[in-house]
Design a protein around this motif. Structure first.
Motif, PDB file in Angstrom:
ATOM      1  N   LEU A   1      44.353  39.833  41.170  1.00 48.52           N
ATOM      2  CA  LEU A   1      43.864  41.157  40.783  1.00 48.52           C
ATOM      3  C   LEU A   1      44.334  41.530  39.375  1.00 48.52           C
ATOM      4  CD1 LEU A   1      44.278  43.193  44.094  1.00 48.52           C
ATOM      5  CD2 LEU A   1      42.259  42.019  43.216  1.00 48.52           C
ATOM      6  N   SER A   2      45.538  41.113  39.021  1.00 42.53           N
ATOM      7  CA  SER A   2      46.065  41.403  37.680  1.00 42.53           C
ATOM      8  C   SER A   2      45.292  40.635  36.613  1.00 42.53           C
ATOM      9  CB  SER A   2      47.557  41.043  37.608  1.00 42.53           C
ATOM     10  OG  SER A   2      48.316  41.868  38.468  1.00 42.53           O
ATOM     11  N   ALA A   3      44.765  39.474  36.982  1.00 43.89           N
ATOM     12  CA  ALA A   3      43.942  38.706  36.043  1.00 43.89           C
ATOM     13  C   ALA A   3      42.536  39.293  35.951  1.00 43.89           C
ATOM     14  CB  ALA A   3      43.873  37.243  36.482  1.00 43.89           C
ATOM     15  N   LEU A   4      42.056  39.839  37.063  1.00 38.41           N
ATOM     16  CA  LEU A   4      40.709  40.410  37.110  1.00 38.41           C
ATOM     17  C   LEU A   4      40.613  41.767  36.411  1.00 38.41           C
ATOM     18  CD1 LEU A   4      37.769  40.472  38.317  1.00 38.41           C
ATOM     19  CD2 LEU A   4      38.785  41.579  40.328  1.00 38.41           C
TER      20      LEU A   4
ATOM     21  N   ALA B   1      34.402  33.118  35.429  1.00 40.95           N
ATOM     22  CA  ALA B   1      35.440  34.103  35.715  1.00 40.95           C
ATOM     23  C   ALA B   1      36.328  33.615  36.851  1.00 40.95           C
ATOM     24  CB  ALA B   1      34.816  35.451  36.075  1.00 40.95           C
ATOM     25  N   ILE B   2      35.724  33.082  37.894  1.00 38.18           N
ATOM     26  CA  ILE B   2      36.487  32.595  39.045  1.00 38.18           C
ATOM     27  C   ILE B   2      37.411  31.450  38.635  1.00 38.18           C
ATOM     28  CG2 ILE B   2      36.273  31.371  41.252  1.00 38.18           C
ATOM     29  CD1 ILE B   2      33.719  33.087  41.729  1.00 38.18           C
ATOM     30  N   LYS B   3      36.893  30.515  37.844  1.00 38.38           N
ATOM     31  CA  LYS B   3      37.725  29.398  37.392  1.00 38.38           C
ATOM     32  C   LYS B   3      38.842  29.869  36.470  1.00 38.38           C
ATOM     33  CE  LYS B   3      34.048  25.932  37.749  1.00 38.38           C
ATOM     34  NZ  LYS B   3      33.103  25.065  36.998  1.00 38.38           N
ATOM     35  N   GLY B   4      38.508  30.826  35.575  1.00 33.37           N
ATOM     36  CA  GLY B   4      39.515  31.348  34.662  1.00 33.37           C
ATOM     37  C   GLY B   4      40.614  32.100  35.387  1.00 33.37           C
TER      38      GLY B   4
ATOM     39  N   ASN C   1      32.511  35.051  25.949  1.00 33.58           N
ATOM     40  CA  ASN C   1      32.911  33.785  26.550  1.00 33.58           C
ATOM     41  C   ASN C   1      34.001  34.098  27.573  1.00 33.58           C
ATOM     42  OD1 ASN C   1      34.251  31.291  27.148  1.00 33.58           O
ATOM     43  ND2 ASN C   1      33.418  30.405  25.280  1.00 33.58           N
ATOM     44  N   ILE C   2      33.609  34.183  28.843  1.00 38.17           N
ATOM     45  CA  ILE C   2      34.553  34.579  29.892  1.00 38.17           C
ATOM     46  C   ILE C   2      35.714  33.594  30.001  1.00 38.17           C
ATOM     47  CG2 ILE C   2      34.828  35.015  32.364  1.00 38.17           C
ATOM     48  CD1 ILE C   2      33.209  37.155  31.045  1.00 38.17           C
ATOM     49  N   THR C   3      35.413  32.311  29.845  1.00 42.92           N
ATOM     50  CA  THR C   3      36.462  31.287  29.940  1.00 42.92           C
ATOM     51  C   THR C   3      37.525  31.522  28.888  1.00 42.92           C
ATOM     52  OG1 THR C   3      34.874  29.659  30.786  1.00 42.92           O
ATOM     53  CG2 THR C   3      36.943  28.818  29.892  1.00 42.92           C
TER      54      THR C   3
END
Length: 194
Positions: free
Chosen positions: A120-123, A16-19, A73-75
């Protein structure tokens, strides 16, 4: 039964962090610092949406819609995340305090306001999808009520009041925590899980 730890694990996972980093053009260190400061605020905002009579119905509908997203698949999920949708979700979750909250998160994270909002918009869509899936599987027709219960459990595990004070204490001497201290912020956040 809803699994609160799986939601936080997914939100704070390396994939998630990398994505989020790729989607928002922020470094992974910046993403880590922003998440450590933002997760409690977003959970509080979601809980308000779920418990307010004026927003609960629409929030439940939004959860139901996002529950259809494939987060196995979070990526892959992050590659296709809709930032415009994320910005709208952010506006709903934080409401009238959106500007002040994002400014506080930006300051505490040592990142620009624009980059903070982008992260935040990506999260936000990932958070809504995870919450939606957990509530839909066991809620029947009471999704808003289930969401409120789930969010209450999440916030109990992540004590928002103590999180910023105790975790940021590790980097109180710097406005821009190092990579190791950013990692300790997330480690501390995960450590609060019961």
């Amino acid at each position: 039964m809803a699994d609160t730890s799986s939601i936080l694990s997914a939100l704070l996972s390396s994939s998630a962090i990398k994505g989020i980093s790729k989607t928002s053009n922020a470094s992974t260190d910046e993403v880590q610092r922003i998440l450590a400061n933002a997760v409690p605020a977003l959970l509080q905002g979601a809980n308000k949406q779920a418990t307010s009579k004026s927003t609960a119905e629409n929030f439940a509908a939004a959860l139901s819609q996002h529950a259809q997203d494939d987060t196995s698949n979070i990526t892959s999920f992050m590659k296709n995340v809709d930032l415009d949708d994320g910005t709208k979700i952010l506006g709903h979750l934080l409401g009238s305090s959106e500007k002040s909250t994002t400014a506080q998160i930006s300051k505490a994270s040592g990142t620009s306001a624009a980059k903070t909002i982008s992260v935040l918009s990506a999260l936000a869509p990932l958070l809504m999808s995870l919450l939606g899936q957990q509530t839909q599987s066991s809620s029947g027709g009471a999704q808003a009520s289930m969401a409120s219960s789930l969010l209450g459990g999440l916030m109990q595990n992540v004590n928002a009041g103590n999180l910023l004070g105790s975790l940021l204490g590790a980097s109180s001497g710097s406005s821009k925590p190092s990579s190791s201290s950013a990692g300790s912020l997330l480690g501390g956040l995960m450590g609060l899980l019961k």
